[in-house]
Design an enzyme around this catalytic site. Sequence first.
Site, PDB file in Angstrom:
ATOM      1  N   ASN A  96     -10.514  11.556  -8.072  1.00 22.06           N
ATOM      2  CA  ASN A  96     -11.653  10.770  -8.388  1.00 22.06           C
ATOM      3  C   ASN A  96     -12.686  10.979  -8.425  1.00 22.06           C
ATOM      4  OD1 ASN A  96     -12.763   7.677  -6.583  1.00 22.06           O
ATOM      5  ND2 ASN A  96     -12.923   8.316  -8.360  1.00 22.06           N
ATOM      6  N   ASN A 137     -21.122   3.025  -9.761  1.00 20.40           N
ATOM      7  CA  ASN A 137     -19.872   3.113 -10.814  1.00 20.40           C
ATOM      8  C   ASN A 137     -20.335   4.111 -12.363  1.00 20.40           C
ATOM      9  OD1 ASN A 137     -18.403   1.529  -8.611  1.00 20.40           O
ATOM     10  ND2 ASN A 137     -18.873   0.018  -9.863  1.00 20.40           N
ATOM     11  N   CYS A 163     -17.803   3.656  -1.418  1.00 20.81           N
ATOM     12  CA  CYS A 163     -16.453   4.209  -2.074  1.00 20.81           C
ATOM     13  C   CYS A 163     -16.138   5.860  -1.024  1.00 20.81           C
ATOM     14  CB  CYS A 163     -17.473   5.277  -2.985  1.00 20.81           C
ATOM     15  SG  CYS A 163     -16.195   6.304  -4.104  1.00 20.81           S
ATOM     16  N   GLU A 196     -10.488   0.508 -10.743  1.00 19.95           N
ATOM     17  CA  GLU A 196     -11.563   0.203 -10.045  1.00 19.95           C
ATOM     18  C   GLU A 196     -12.873  -0.747 -11.652  1.00 19.95           C
ATOM     19  OE1 GLU A 196     -13.562   2.565  -7.486  1.00 19.95           O
ATOM     20  OE2 GLU A 196     -11.977   3.746  -7.446  1.00 19.95           O
ATOM     21  N   CYS A 254      -8.419   6.002  -5.032  1.00 19.14           N
ATOM     22  CA  CYS A 254     -10.029   5.047  -3.906  1.00 19.14           C
ATOM     23  C   CYS A 254      -9.324   5.280  -3.417  1.00 19.14           C
ATOM     24  CB  CYS A 254      -9.730   3.648  -5.477  1.00 19.14           C
ATOM     25  SG  CYS A 254     -11.163   2.766  -4.709  1.00 19.14           S
ATOM     26  N   GLY A 255     -11.014   5.617  -2.365  1.00 17.36           N
ATOM     27  CA  GLY A 255     -10.465   5.894  -1.188  1.00 17.36           C
ATOM     28  C   GLY A 255     -10.835   4.224  -0.320  1.00 17.36           C
ATOM     29  N   THR A 256     -11.391   3.737  -0.579  1.00 20.75           N
ATOM     30  CA  THR A 256     -11.185   2.293   0.216  1.00 20.75           C
ATOM     31  C   THR A 256     -10.193   1.000  -0.667  1.00 20.75           C
ATOM     32  OG1 THR A 256     -13.179   0.885  -1.719  1.00 20.75           O
ATOM     33  CG2 THR A 256     -14.530   1.870   0.250  1.00 20.75           C
TER      34      THR A 256
END
Length: 310
Positions: free
Chosen positions: A22, A86, A95, A237, A246-248
């Site tokens: 990412n 974004n 994020c 995303e 994507c961490g979340t």
Amino acid sequence: MAHEPLEQLSALAYAKGHATGNDFVMLADPEGQLDLSAEQVAALSDRHFGLGADGVIRAVPTSKLPEYAYQVQSDQDAYWFMDYRNADGSIAEMCGNGVRLFVHFLVQEKLVDLPVGSSLRIGSRAGVKEVTRLPEGYAVNLGPWGLIHAEQAASSALDSTVQLAFWDQARPALSITMGNPHTVVALAENAELEELNLNEQPEVFPSPDNGTNVEFVVPADPLVLDGIGQVSMRVYERGVGETLSCGTGACAAAAAVRFWARSTLIVDDWVVNIPGGQVSVSFRKNEEGTEDVILAGPAQLISRGVITRQ
């Protein structure tokens, strides 16, 4: 033309980095003087005419942002604010990969002193977050997770649908909030996950007002190995498209699978495999009686430069 917004950013220093693929453009703004427009963010993120990234992160003192200055007023340790946008220029609340890279950027820029094992509190649009430096990366406490449509989810474990262009019919899904919105769809096997075409934005119903990230997950078989839950994931995303990580979203994926499996088991530690690598997700009870979610993984700067137009 696509490059015109970059003319206004000539001579601006930047760094480029990623967290499990990412990737982000990182900007230091210690005086709070850099007012980026959505067009400039999109131009910086453009992979053909710009630097190329999933988003742009500005490091700015929390006190320089009138609408968020209260965070440092109530928590003096939250000196730095993660201003994340974004790739299309739209604003995002949080994020999970970006926040790890953000703190790594602060460390490498010598804007903070953070030895391994120490923690740092930062401001964000999703509230103040605590990040701990690990020997091989960073762990961020993202705070409590939650169900966006709690009443319906509690009764049926599903609360929405997701439609892809090549699917005959929409698939059921679960809506999770990690400070930002996520919609999680379970798939039966890895082959289906690998074959997904995520070139087009999935249709979600009902969709949150500001859109949602959509995660497609496959639970491992067995789901739990040596006391750790295992899932694989791909993600679309909002404002970006498909990303390598994507961490979340990884947190939302683990939360959803854990919620679905609650009648047979509850595991607090998870590994989430994404195209860009692997992150760990842990659930811990907090003082309020809810569960905080801790995301851990690597972060790396790969280049530095100055924007020029010649």
